[in-house]
Design an enzyme around this catalytic site. Structure first.
Site, PDB file in Angstrom:
ATOM      1  CE  LYS A 268      26.053  -3.599 -69.345  1.00 26.63           C
ATOM      2  NZ  LYS A 268      24.971  -4.605 -69.168  1.00 26.63           N
TER       3      LYS A 268
ATOM      4  NE  ARG B  87      26.546  -6.987 -62.196  1.00 23.42           N
ATOM      5  CZ  ARG B  87      26.274  -6.093 -62.852  1.00 23.42           C
ATOM      6  NH1 ARG B  87      26.885  -5.030 -63.125  1.00 23.42           N
ATOM      7  NH2 ARG B  87      25.039  -5.865 -63.965  1.00 23.42           N
TER       8      ARG B  87
ATOM      9  NE  ARG C 230      16.273   3.030 -70.212  1.00 25.25           N
ATOM     10  CZ  ARG C 230      17.239   2.511 -69.781  1.00 25.25           C
ATOM     11  NH1 ARG C 230      18.268   1.857 -70.625  1.00 25.25           N
ATOM     12  NH2 ARG C 230      17.521   1.928 -68.535  1.00 25.25           N
TER      13      ARG C 230
ATOM     14  NE  ARG D  31      13.926  -0.259 -66.258  1.00 30.29           N
ATOM     15  CZ  ARG D  31      15.221  -0.591 -66.254  1.00 30.29           C
ATOM     16  NH1 ARG D  31      15.518  -1.249 -67.587  1.00 30.29           N
ATOM     17  NH2 ARG D  31      15.970  -0.635 -65.289  1.00 30.29           N
TER      18      ARG D  31
ATOM     19  NE  ARG E 146      18.973   1.690 -62.294  1.00 27.64           N
ATOM     20  CZ  ARG E 146      18.435   2.141 -63.674  1.00 27.64           C
ATOM     21  NH1 ARG E 146      17.608   2.962 -63.754  1.00 27.64           N
ATOM     22  NH2 ARG E 146      18.881   1.278 -64.597  1.00 27.64           N
TER      23      ARG E 146
END
Length: 369
Positions: free
Chosen positions: A193, A268, A307, A313, A325
């Site tokens: 995104k 959201r 990633r 992360r 998630r």
């Protein structure tokens, strides 16, 4: 939204509201005149629809005639009133009711009084469907008013913009902020995104507003809103929607000449979506579309794990966290999907393929907005 020539107009007064206002004028005049047969004088060109609907509703015998005056040039009222068609009948001793579509400055009304000054009518009354009290600077009495409106340019129901719009059964108001493209961009973790937002903002000259970036900026710079948000976060509480909206409002106000916005990370919830609609409406604009990148879960998990090997992360390195998630994203997006689908503003786009292929798909959606 409506486009006439080079300008955009938004819905303002519905057909039902107009007809109710016409009926209220009819009722008031009938109550005043009783069985007396009045002469209704329409002011062309604008009043033709009003006069037609008015006399259909008028329950008593009456006569109808027209005079034609010209006072508008584009969207501006001219002080020079031209008499194009005058009276063709003797009105001596008659009660005359002027039927005007709209009265703003009163310049046309001044000419009307000048015309009838020597006509020896029994009584001259003024009835106007729309009245702009902020613009009116004359002393002539208005006997009947259908609806008071703000001093903004309108079209429809006999009123035009350079010849267009008279035929519309409802009324539209000029958008002070002309056409913008505002997109709510969604995509699950790993959908790309952020990458696509960067391409789209460059291609369409849009301003990308990432809620996360906005929060970090306000907190880092210790703005009043940032400190307020931090006070909730420090207590482990959710930041109220209004605080977020106020931050977004500041970002929108910083970019008043923008061609549109990409909202990323907000809304959201349905409540937030409604708040965003209200915010854009206050700017004379709207959300045009929710565009969601759609990617299969297994593809997302694979992408994020890859990633995670380079990003450092922790939430990209744990498959269990990744799946949670993704699930959370779909739980939230499902609600918003329904919200925007009900407005015919939801667009799902295949998010699998090269960056260029996905950009082409997104562009195909945006180009049709």
């Amino acid at each position: 939204m409506l486009k006439l020539h080079d300008l955009y107009f938004k819905p303002f007064i519905s057909e039902e509201e107009i007809q109710n206002a016409v009926q209220s004028m009819v009722d008031a005049i009938v109550a005043d005149l009783g069985d007396e047969m009045p002469v209704f004088v329409g002011i062309l060109n604008g009043s033709f629809m009003l006069v037609s609907d008015f006399v259909k509703k008028y329950p008593k015998p009456c006569e109808v005639t027209f005079i034609k005056l010209a006072s508008y040039e584009g969207v501006k009222s001219s002080e020079d009133i031209q008499r194009l068609i005058g009276l063709t009948q003797d009105l001596t001793g008659r009660t005359v009711v002027i039927l005007e579509d709209i009265i703003d400055s009163g310049n046309t009304l001044e000419e009307v009084h000048r015309i009838f000054k020597n006509e020896k009518v029994k009584d001259l009354r003024i009835a106007t469907l729309f009245y702009k009290p902020e613009a009116y600077d004359k002393d002539f009495k208005l006997h009947y008013v259908g609806k008071e409106i703000p001093n903004k340019f309108i079209v429809g129901y006999g009123l035009d913009y350079n010849g267009l719009g008279r035929d519309l059964p409802s009324v539209y108001q000029l958008k002070t902020t002309q056409h913008m493209t505002n997109i709510v961009l969604f995509g699950p973790p790993g959908a790309g995104k952020g990458t696509q937002a960067n391409f789209l903002k460059e291609k369409y000259d849009l301003v990308h507003i990432s809620t996360g970036d906005v929060f970090r900026y306000n907190i880092k710079n210790e703005t009043a809103l940032g400190m307020l948000a931090k006070s909730y976060m420090d207590k482990g509480e959710l930041v109220p929607d209004q605080v977020t909206i106020d931050m977004l409002n500041k970002e929108v106000e910083k970019n008043t000449d923008a061609k549109g916005f990409i909202f990323d990370g907000f809304p959201r919830t349905n409540a937030q979506a409604k708040a965003l609609d209200q915010l854009m409406d206050s700017k004379d604009s709207q959300i045009n579309a929710m565009v969601a990148l759609e990617v299969d879960d297994e593809v997302l998990v694979k992408r994020l794990l890859e990633r995670g090997k380079t990003s450092g992360r922790a939430d990209d390195a744990d498959e269990g966290i990744i799946r949670n998630r993704i699930k959370e994203y779909y739980d939230k997006t499902a609600i918003l999907k329904d919200y925007y689908s009900d407005q015919n503003k939801y667009f799902g786009v295949n998010g699998v393929g090269s960056i260029e292929e996905i950009t082409v798909r997104l562009s195909a959606v945006i180009d049709k907005l």
